[in-house]
Each structure stands twice: as structure tokens, then as C-alpha cells.
Design a protein around this motif. Structure first.
Motif, short mmCIF file in Angstrom:
data_model
loop_
_atom_site.label_atom_id
_atom_site.label_comp_id
_atom_site.label_asym_id
_atom_site.label_seq_id
_atom_site.Cartn_x
_atom_site.Cartn_y
_atom_site.Cartn_z
N LEU A 184 40.49 40.76 41.11
CA LEU A 184 41.03 42.02 41.63
C LEU A 184 41.85 41.77 42.89
O LEU A 184 41.58 40.82 43.63
CB LEU A 184 39.89 42.98 41.96
CG LEU A 184 39.10 43.56 40.78
CD1 LEU A 184 37.85 44.27 41.29
CD2 LEU A 184 39.95 44.50 39.94
N PRO A 185 42.85 42.59 43.16
CA PRO A 185 43.57 42.47 44.44
C PRO A 185 42.61 42.70 45.59
O PRO A 185 41.64 43.45 45.47
CB PRO A 185 44.64 43.57 44.34
CG PRO A 185 44.15 44.51 43.30
CD PRO A 185 43.36 43.70 42.33
N ASN A 186 42.88 42.08 46.72
CA ASN A 186 41.90 42.07 47.82
C ASN A 186 41.72 43.41 48.53
O ASN A 186 40.83 43.56 49.35
CB ASN A 186 42.26 40.99 48.85
CG ASN A 186 43.66 41.18 49.42
OD1 ASN A 186 44.25 42.26 49.32
ND2 ASN A 186 44.19 40.11 50.00
N PHE A 187 42.53 44.43 48.21
CA PHE A 187 42.36 45.73 48.89
C PHE A 187 41.40 46.66 48.15
O PHE A 187 41.15 47.77 48.60
CB PHE A 187 43.73 46.41 49.08
CG PHE A 187 44.49 46.66 47.80
CD1 PHE A 187 44.27 47.81 47.05
CD2 PHE A 187 45.44 45.73 47.38
CE1 PHE A 187 44.98 48.02 45.88
CE2 PHE A 187 46.15 45.96 46.22
CZ PHE A 187 45.92 47.10 45.47
N VAL A 188 40.87 46.21 46.99
CA VAL A 188 39.86 47.00 46.28
C VAL A 188 38.67 46.11 45.96
O VAL A 188 38.79 44.88 45.87
CB VAL A 188 40.40 47.63 44.98
CG1 VAL A 188 41.47 48.66 45.27
CG2 VAL A 188 40.91 46.56 44.02
N ALA A 189 37.51 46.75 45.78
CA ALA A 189 36.28 46.00 45.48
C ALA A 189 35.82 46.21 44.05
O ALA A 189 34.89 45.54 43.60
CB ALA A 189 35.17 46.40 46.45
N SER A 190 36.46 47.13 43.33
CA SER A 190 36.01 47.42 41.96
C SER A 190 37.18 47.94 41.14
O SER A 190 38.20 48.40 41.67
CB SER A 190 34.89 48.45 41.97
OG SER A 190 35.38 49.71 42.39
N VAL A 191 37.01 47.89 39.81
CA VAL A 191 38.01 48.43 38.90
C VAL A 191 38.16 49.93 39.11
O VAL A 191 39.26 50.49 39.02
CB VAL A 191 37.64 48.11 37.43
CG1 VAL A 191 38.56 48.86 36.46
CG2 VAL A 191 37.73 46.61 37.17
N GLU A 192 37.04 50.60 39.42
CA GLU A 192 37.08 52.06 39.63
C GLU A 192 38.02 52.42 40.78
O GLU A 192 38.77 53.39 40.71
CB GLU A 192 35.67 52.58 39.94
CG GLU A 192 34.73 52.61 38.74
CD GLU A 192 34.27 51.23 38.30
OE1 GLU A 192 34.30 50.29 39.14
OE2 GLU A 192 33.92 51.07 37.12
N GLN A 193 38.00 51.63 41.86
CA GLN A 193 38.90 51.88 42.99
C GLN A 193 40.36 51.68 42.57
O GLN A 193 41.24 52.44 42.99
CB GLN A 193 38.57 50.94 44.15
CG GLN A 193 37.30 51.31 44.92
CD GLN A 193 37.04 50.32 46.04
OE1 GLN A 193 36.60 49.19 45.82
NE2 GLN A 193 37.32 50.75 47.26
#
Length: 302
Positions: A44-53
Motif C-alpha cells: 500500500l502507499p505509505n499515506f494509508v494503513a489499509s485498503v479501506e482507507q
């Protein structure tokens, strides 16, 4: 090789950039809506922690993405990320002559609407040296639209292939229509200006080495994993020996004819099992001839 020029280069450049952003958002949307989204979008890109975000960021975006229209740091970072990815692509309406010159094909039965060029194709550090040593071929790979985003980020990975009729590896064809018959349509993002649904075929450079199995005999193919490999198929055993260079986009306005899919799969079936069926018929004929049943049947209708 130059694409046809435009009377307004800046307008053309802006339009191409819009197409590229649209394409990235569309293939990302297909991955996000897939049940495999968690694995397709790693890392994931580093500005999100989950697929939901990531889904939440995507849902806030309209076309064109304008920074002043979003109100969260995540969404701003999302726009910057999408823009960066889009800058690596060049998306243009399909030009048949340009494509035939590029691919070396003599014709295409069904033309896509757009062609996407990867400005810096993802390839191994060995690829250029391997090309100089062995040369390369052009191959086409049909896949589900939900897989395209991951493939552009990570390349084609043989062990993820779900088909293994002719052994493990990445499957391609020198015939674009065969690849198209294996491609699967996916939904574009709701604000897309390219199309509502898209089908993608990947155009690749393939190293012409012993790490790539080629079916060369038109009728019987070569033996591989106890099945004859059709003459227009490639099976790439080494991931370093294949690189995606372009993506062909077929929009929802074009329906892939069922006859095209049926034709390709019928040919594969005949090449694989035609000899066995013929051999079986010969055995039946010999058996009937030996016990006189065939002679009686012929006399009955003579």
C-alpha cells in the motif's frame, strides 16, 4: 516512431495526461472492488494503513482530481500519488497504423479504443543484456482488469498464473485475438471519461531464449507438460524474461464476440485432443471391421 502530430501540442498533452489519470483511477477502482483487493494492492502507499482507507480516498475523487476540492491530508496525498503514477504513462486514442508498425502484426480483428504506453517499463536489470544476446518477441497477455494495476506495479509473475495446462509460467500469445479471448472485463470508476467498463490486453516484450517455451508447429505444437503447446503460445518460465510495454484498452462499447472466444478455445481443444479422438475413431473402425459388423452395415445400405 512518432505518433500523429497535433495542431495544438499543449492541448494534446493535457488531454493525454487526463486520459492517464483516468486510466490509473479506473484500474485502481477495479482492484479496490475485487475480493482480492488486499493482495492486489500490496504494498500500500505509505499515506494509508489499509485498503479501506484507500477506498475512502478514491471515493472522494471526481474528474478531474482538483486539490482544492478535497479536505483531508489523505486525499491530497492520494491525488499526488495518482498524478505521479499517471506521469509514467502515455495514453492515446488507438491508431491502427501506428499499432501495426509497433507490433509487427499485419492486422487486428478488433481494435481497442486506447493504447497505453509505459514510459519506463518495469523490467529486470538483466533485460537489456538478455535482449542483446537473444533478441526479443512481441507477446500479448489477456487478464482480468482487476489485475492490471498490480501487474503494472510488480510485473508479470509466473507463479500467480491460474492456468497450467502447458506447465507453470506466464502465458502469452503472438496472436492478439487469442489474448483478448482470455481477458476479462472490469468496471471503471464511475466518473471515468474513457469507458464504463474496460477490458485490457497487455503487450509485452519477451526474451527469445530457452526460458520461453514456444509452440512452433501449427498442427501439433510441441510437447510440454504432456500437452501440445499451440503454435501461437508462449510460456515464460522466468519472470526476468518478460516486460509489459503497452496496455490496450477495449471499452464497454465493444462486445468481445463470443465466436472469437469459442474459435480460440475450439482450436486449443483440437490441438490438444484432436489426435486422441482420431486415434479412437481408427480403433473403433478396426474393431468393427474385424468382427464383420461394419461389412453387414455397409451391405444393408448398399
Amino acid at each position: 516512431m512518432q505518433q500523429p502530430s497535433s495542431s495544438n501540442p499543449q492541448a494534446t498533452k493535457d488531454k493525454d495526461h487526463d486520459y492517464a489519470i483516468d486510466f490509473i483511477l479506473s484500474i485502481l477502482f477495479a482492484s479496490l472492488k475485487s475480493f482480492k483487493g488486499e493482495s492486489l494492492l500490496k504494498p500500500l502507499p505509505n499515506f494509508v494503513a489499509s485498503v479501506e482507507q484507500l477506498v475512502n480516498c478514491h471515493d472522494q475523487i471526481r474528474f478531474p482530481p482538483i486539490r482544492s476540492m478535497v479536505n483531508s491530508a489523505e486525499s491530497l496525498n492520494f491525488i499526488d500519488w495518482i498524478t505521479l503514477l499517471a506521469e509514467k504513462l502515455e495514453v492515446k486514442p488507438f491508431d491502427k497504423k501506428f499499432f501495426l508498425d509497433l507490433s509487427g502484426l499485419s492486422n487486428v480483428k478488433q481494435s481497442p479504443q486506447f493504447i497505453v504506453k509505459l514510459k519506463n517499463p518495469r523490467m529486470s536489470s538483466k533485460f537489456e543484456d538478455l535482449t542483446e544476446t537473444h533478441g526479443n518477441l512481441i507477446g500479448f497477455h489477456g487478464t482480468h482488469t482487476e489485475n492490471v494495476f498490480s501487474i503494472l506495479q510488480n510485473g508479470l509473475v509466473g507463479h500467480l498464473n491460474t492456468r497450467a495446462l502447458y506447465g507453470s509460467g506466464t502465458y502469452l500469445s503472438s496472436d492478439i485475438d487469442v489474448a483478448l479471448s482470455f481477458a476479462r472485463q472490469g468496471k471503471s470508476w464511475p466518473s471515468s471519461r474513457i469507458c464504463r467498463n474496460m477490458t485490457c490486453v497487455l503487450m509485452c516484450k519477451v526474451i527469445n531464449s530457452d526460458q520461453v517455451k514456444q509452440g512452433k508447429e501449427k498442427l501439433s505444437g510441441i510437447s510440454f507438460n504432456n500437452n501440445p503447446l499451440p503454435h501461437n503460445y508462449y510460456v515464460v518460465k522466468n519472470n526476468d524474461h518478460v516486460a509489459v510495454t503497452h496496455v490496450l484498452i477495449y471499452s464497454s462499447k465493444q462486445r468481445i464476440p463470443s465466436s472469437l472466444k469459442a474459435e480460440s478455445r475450439l482450436l486449443v481443444f483440437i490441438r490438444c485432443y484432436g489426435f486422441v479422438l482420431l486415434y479412437g475413431l481408427v480403433i473403433v473402425f478396426i474393431c468393427l471391421s474385424s468382427n464383420g459388423v461394419l461389412k453387414k452395415w455397409i451391405k444393408k445400405f448398399m
